[in-house]
Design a protein around this motif. Structure first.
Motif, PDB file in Angstrom:
ATOM      1  N   MET A 162       0.925  -1.209   0.080  1.00  0.00           N
ATOM      2  CA  MET A 162      -0.020   0.128  -0.076  1.00  0.00           C
ATOM      3  C   MET A 162       0.781   1.230   0.126  1.00  0.00           C
ATOM      4  SD  MET A 162      -3.415  -0.884   2.044  1.00  0.00           S
ATOM      5  CE  MET A 162      -4.148   0.881   1.688  1.00  0.00           C
ATOM      6  N   ARG A 163       2.166   1.213   0.553  1.00  0.00           N
ATOM      7  CA  ARG A 163       3.027   2.251   0.230  1.00  0.00           C
ATOM      8  C   ARG A 163       3.500   2.446  -0.958  1.00  0.00           C
ATOM      9  NH1 ARG A 163       3.843   4.941   5.132  1.00  0.00           N
ATOM     10  NH2 ARG A 163       3.566   3.834   7.065  1.00  0.00           N
ATOM     11  N   HIS A 164       3.707   1.516  -1.804  1.00  0.00           N
ATOM     12  CA  HIS A 164       4.049   1.421  -3.188  1.00  0.00           C
ATOM     13  C   HIS A 164       2.982   0.647  -4.004  1.00  0.00           C
ATOM     14  CE1 HIS A 164       7.844   2.462  -1.417  1.00  0.00           C
ATOM     15  NE2 HIS A 164       7.482   1.547  -0.677  1.00  0.00           N
ATOM     16  N   PRO A 165       1.586   1.349  -4.182  1.00  0.00           N
ATOM     17  CA  PRO A 165       0.583   0.754  -5.049  1.00  0.00           C
ATOM     18  C   PRO A 165       1.022   0.848  -6.635  1.00  0.00           C
ATOM     19  CG  PRO A 165       0.158   2.950  -4.330  1.00  0.00           C
ATOM     20  CD  PRO A 165       1.101   2.781  -3.523  1.00  0.00           C
ATOM     21  N   ARG A 166       0.547  -0.222  -7.257  1.00  0.00           N
ATOM     22  CA  ARG A 166       0.836  -0.253  -8.821  1.00  0.00           C
ATOM     23  C   ARG A 166       2.324  -0.327  -9.245  1.00  0.00           C
ATOM     24  NH1 ARG A 166      -2.212   4.534  -8.284  1.00  0.00           N
ATOM     25  NH2 ARG A 166      -4.365   4.439  -8.766  1.00  0.00           N
ATOM     26  N   HIS A 167       3.129  -0.583  -8.008  1.00  0.00           N
ATOM     27  CA  HIS A 167       4.642  -0.745  -8.172  1.00  0.00           C
ATOM     28  C   HIS A 167       4.959  -2.517  -7.943  1.00  0.00           C
ATOM     29  CE1 HIS A 167       6.629   3.327  -8.539  1.00  0.00           C
ATOM     30  NE2 HIS A 167       5.258   3.529  -8.052  1.00  0.00           N
ATOM     31  N   LEU A 168       5.794  -2.853  -8.927  1.00  0.00           N
ATOM     32  CA  LEU A 168       5.961  -4.311  -8.823  1.00  0.00           C
ATOM     33  C   LEU A 168       7.061  -4.612  -7.624  1.00  0.00           C
ATOM     34  CD1 LEU A 168       6.499  -5.633 -12.199  1.00  0.00           C
ATOM     35  CD2 LEU A 168       4.989  -6.673 -10.656  1.00  0.00           C
ATOM     36  N   ILE A 169       6.686  -5.493  -6.644  1.00  0.00           N
ATOM     37  CA  ILE A 169       7.751  -5.807  -5.572  1.00  0.00           C
ATOM     38  C   ILE A 169       8.058  -7.253  -5.784  1.00  0.00           C
ATOM     39  CG2 ILE A 169       7.929  -5.796  -3.133  1.00  0.00           C
ATOM     40  CD1 ILE A 169       5.967  -3.766  -2.992  1.00  0.00           C
ATOM     41  N   SER A 170       9.414  -7.508  -5.588  1.00  0.00           N
ATOM     42  CA  SER A 170       9.838  -8.962  -6.009  1.00  0.00           C
ATOM     43  C   SER A 170       9.890  -9.571  -4.631  1.00  0.00           C
ATOM     44  CB  SER A 170      11.236  -8.773  -6.629  1.00  0.00           C
ATOM     45  OG  SER A 170      12.003  -8.447  -5.800  1.00  0.00           O
ATOM     46  N   THR A 171       9.610 -11.036  -5.034  1.00  0.00           N
ATOM     47  CA  THR A 171       9.751 -12.034  -3.846  1.00  0.00           C
ATOM     48  C   THR A 171      10.874 -11.630  -3.003  1.00  0.00           C
ATOM     49  OG1 THR A 171       8.596 -13.636  -5.062  1.00  0.00           O
ATOM     50  CG2 THR A 171       9.862 -14.233  -3.284  1.00  0.00           C
ATOM     51  N   GLU A 172      12.028 -11.443  -3.652  1.00  0.00           N
ATOM     52  CA  GLU A 172      13.379 -11.398  -2.898  1.00  0.00           C
ATOM     53  C   GLU A 172      13.130  -9.807  -2.000  1.00  0.00           C
ATOM     54  OE1 GLU A 172      13.255 -11.888  -6.422  1.00  0.00           O
ATOM     55  OE2 GLU A 172      13.985 -13.952  -6.146  1.00  0.00           O
ATOM     56  N   GLN A 173      12.516  -8.912  -2.632  1.00  0.00           N
ATOM     57  CA  GLN A 173      12.232  -7.756  -1.900  1.00  0.00           C
ATOM     58  C   GLN A 173      11.493  -7.922  -0.726  1.00  0.00           C
ATOM     59  OE1 GLN A 173      10.930  -5.351  -5.356  1.00  0.00           O
ATOM     60  NE2 GLN A 173      12.541  -3.824  -4.606  1.00  0.00           N
ATOM     61  N   PHE A 174      10.332  -8.867  -0.479  1.00  0.00           N
ATOM     62  CA  PHE A 174       9.570  -9.292   0.344  1.00  0.00           C
ATOM     63  C   PHE A 174      10.353 -10.002   1.274  1.00  0.00           C
ATOM     64  CE2 PHE A 174       5.747  -8.574  -2.360  1.00  0.00           C
ATOM     65  CZ  PHE A 174       4.999  -7.917  -1.635  1.00  0.00           C
ATOM     66  N   MET A 175      11.160 -10.829   1.084  1.00  0.00           N
ATOM     67  CA  MET A 175      11.996 -11.685   1.805  1.00  0.00           C
ATOM     68  C   MET A 175      12.879 -10.847   2.584  1.00  0.00           C
ATOM     69  SD  MET A 175      11.115 -14.764   1.545  1.00  0.00           S
ATOM     70  CE  MET A 175      12.382 -15.557   2.643  1.00  0.00           C
ATOM     71  N   GLU A 176      13.700 -10.011   1.889  1.00  0.00           N
ATOM     72  CA  GLU A 176      14.666  -9.353   2.661  1.00  0.00           C
ATOM     73  C   GLU A 176      14.066  -8.220   3.651  1.00  0.00           C
ATOM     74  OE1 GLU A 176      18.192  -5.850   1.751  1.00  0.00           O
ATOM     75  OE2 GLU A 176      17.288  -7.012   0.121  1.00  0.00           O
ATOM     76  N   ARG A 177      12.843  -7.480   3.114  1.00  0.00           N
ATOM     77  CA  ARG A 177      12.395  -6.494   3.824  1.00  0.00           C
ATOM     78  C   ARG A 177      11.740  -7.001   5.110  1.00  0.00           C
ATOM     79  NH1 ARG A 177      13.098  -1.210   5.080  1.00  0.00           N
ATOM     80  NH2 ARG A 177      11.585  -0.409   6.138  1.00  0.00           N
ATOM     81  N   ILE A 178      10.732  -8.095   4.990  1.00  0.00           N
ATOM     82  CA  ILE A 178      10.005  -8.582   6.005  1.00  0.00           C
ATOM     83  C   ILE A 178      10.751  -9.715   6.827  1.00  0.00           C
ATOM     84  CG2 ILE A 178       7.711  -9.755   6.448  1.00  0.00           C
ATOM     85  CD1 ILE A 178       6.718  -7.929   4.077  1.00  0.00           C
ATOM     86  N   TRP A 179      11.233 -10.688   6.337  1.00  0.00           N
ATOM     87  CA  TRP A 179      11.804 -11.801   6.865  1.00  0.00           C
ATOM     88  C   TRP A 179      13.394 -11.616   7.254  1.00  0.00           C
ATOM     89  CZ3 TRP A 179       7.492 -12.591   4.036  1.00  0.00           C
ATOM     90  CH2 TRP A 179       6.899 -13.490   4.490  1.00  0.00           C
ATOM     91  N   GLY A 180      14.094 -10.682   6.667  1.00  0.00           N
ATOM     92  CA  GLY A 180      15.305 -10.289   7.090  1.00  0.00           C
ATOM     93  C   GLY A 180      16.366 -11.277   6.420  1.00  0.00           C
ATOM     94  N   CYS A 181      17.638 -10.648   6.425  1.00  0.00           N
ATOM     95  CA  CYS A 181      18.596 -11.120   5.830  1.00  0.00           C
ATOM     96  C   CYS A 181      18.860 -12.474   6.246  1.00  0.00           C
ATOM     97  CB  CYS A 181      19.971 -10.365   5.672  1.00  0.00           C
ATOM     98  SG  CYS A 181      19.805  -8.857   4.721  1.00  0.00           S
ATOM     99  N   ASN A 182      18.722 -12.666   7.656  1.00  0.00           N
ATOM    100  CA  ASN A 182      19.121 -13.841   8.378  1.00  0.00           C
ATOM    101  C   ASN A 182      18.076 -14.863   8.225  1.00  0.00           C
ATOM    102  OD1 ASN A 182      21.706 -12.484   8.993  1.00  0.00           O
ATOM    103  ND2 ASN A 182      20.389 -11.501  10.918  1.00  0.00           N
TER     104      ASN A 182
END
Length: 224
Positions: A162-182
Motif C-alpha cells: 500500500m505504500r507502493h501501489p501499482r509498483h512491482l515488488i519482487s519476492t526477493e524484496q519481500f524476503m529481505e524487507r520482511i523476513w530479514g537477511c538472516n
C-alpha cells in the motif's frame, strides 16, 4: 518496520530479537562492528540498535562512519557504560538515543518507537488505496463496513504494497524487507501470505487486488 540489531552477546541478541519480532519488527542481527557497518551500508533499515563494546570495530566508530557516509537512520546506542562522558560522546557522534544495560524491555520498545517516530507522519498512520484502508497503528485492513486485524507478516506485506501501489515488488524484496537477511524461510512463504491477503481483500469486497507478474513480483492494483 525493519531494524538492525548489533550486539555481540549472542544470548542477549537472541532474546532482544525475539521480543522485537513479537512486536511486529523485522530484525537483522549482527555480532561485530565491521558486520554492522557492512549491513548499514547495504541494507535499508528504519532503525538501528547498536552496542558500543563490540569486537573488530566499536559501536562509536560504526556510528561515526555511518554518519560520515550520509546515513541518517535513527540509531539507539546500547551499552553497559553509564558515565556521562560516554553518553555525551555517543550523542555528539550522531546517536539519536542512549540506553544503559540492564534495561527494562518496555523502555527499550518505547525508545525505539520514539526514535523512529520522525520516520513516519500522522498522515502515514492511515494508508488508503481504492476503497480500503490500512491502519498502521492497529494493523487493521478495513472497508467501511468490515475490517480484519492482520497478523504480523500479513500486515508488513500489505503495508509495503500500500505504500507502493501499482509498483512491482519482487519476492526477493519481500524476503529481505520482511523476513530479514538472516532468515532461513523458503521464498514460497511469500506466495502463502499473498494468498492470505487476497482472500481477505475478497472478503472485504475491495476494489483492489494483488496481481502477480510472472518472474517479476506482485503489485497492488485497482480492479477496473
Amino acid at each position: 518496520m525493519k531494524l538492525l540489531l548489533a550486539e555481540d552477546e549472542r544470548s542477549l541478541s537472541k532474546a532482544i530479537a525475539a521480543i522485537l519480532q513479537k512486536n511486529n519488527y523485522t530484525v537483522d542481527t549482527v555480532f561485530d562492528g565491521e558486520e554492522a557497518l557492512s549491513y548499514l551500508e547495504t541494507g535499508d533499515y528504519d532503525g538501528v540498535i547498536l552496542d558500543i563494546m563490540m569486537p573488530k570495530m566499536d559501536g562509536i566508530t560504526v556510528l561515526k562512519n555511518a554518519r560520515t557516509g550520509g546515513n541518517k537512520v535513527p540509531i539507539l546506542l546500547l551499552t553497559a557504560k553509564s558515565e556521562v562522558e560516554d553518553k555525551v560522546l555517543g550523542l555528539d557522534s550522531g546517536a539519536n538515543d542512549y540506553l544503559t544495560k540492564p534495561f527494562a524491555i518496555p523502555e527499550l520498545l518505547a525508545r525505539i518507537r520514539a526514535m523512529t517516530r520522525s520516520q513516519t507522519t500522522q498522515q502515514d498512520a492511515l494508508l488508503r488505496f481504492g476503497n480500503i484502508t490500512l491502519n498502521t497503528a492497529t494493523f487493521e485492513l478495513a472497508f467501511p463496513s468490515e475490517s480484519f486485524r492482520l497478523a504480523n507478516r500479513e500486515f508488513q506485506m500489505m503495508e509495503l504494497l500500500m505504500r507502493h501501489p501499482r509498483h512491482l515488488i519482487s519476492t526477493e524484496q519481500f524476503m529481505e524487507r520482511i523476513w530479514g537477511c538472516n532468515s532461513e524461510a523458503e521464498t514460497s512463504v511469500v506466495w502463502v501470505y499473498i494468498s492470505y491477503l487476497r482472500k481477505k481483500l475478497v472478503s472485504l469486497h475491495a476494489n483492489v487486488e494483488i496481481r502477480a507478474a510472472r518472474n517479476a513480483g506482485y503489485s497492488l492494483e485497482e480492479i477496473t
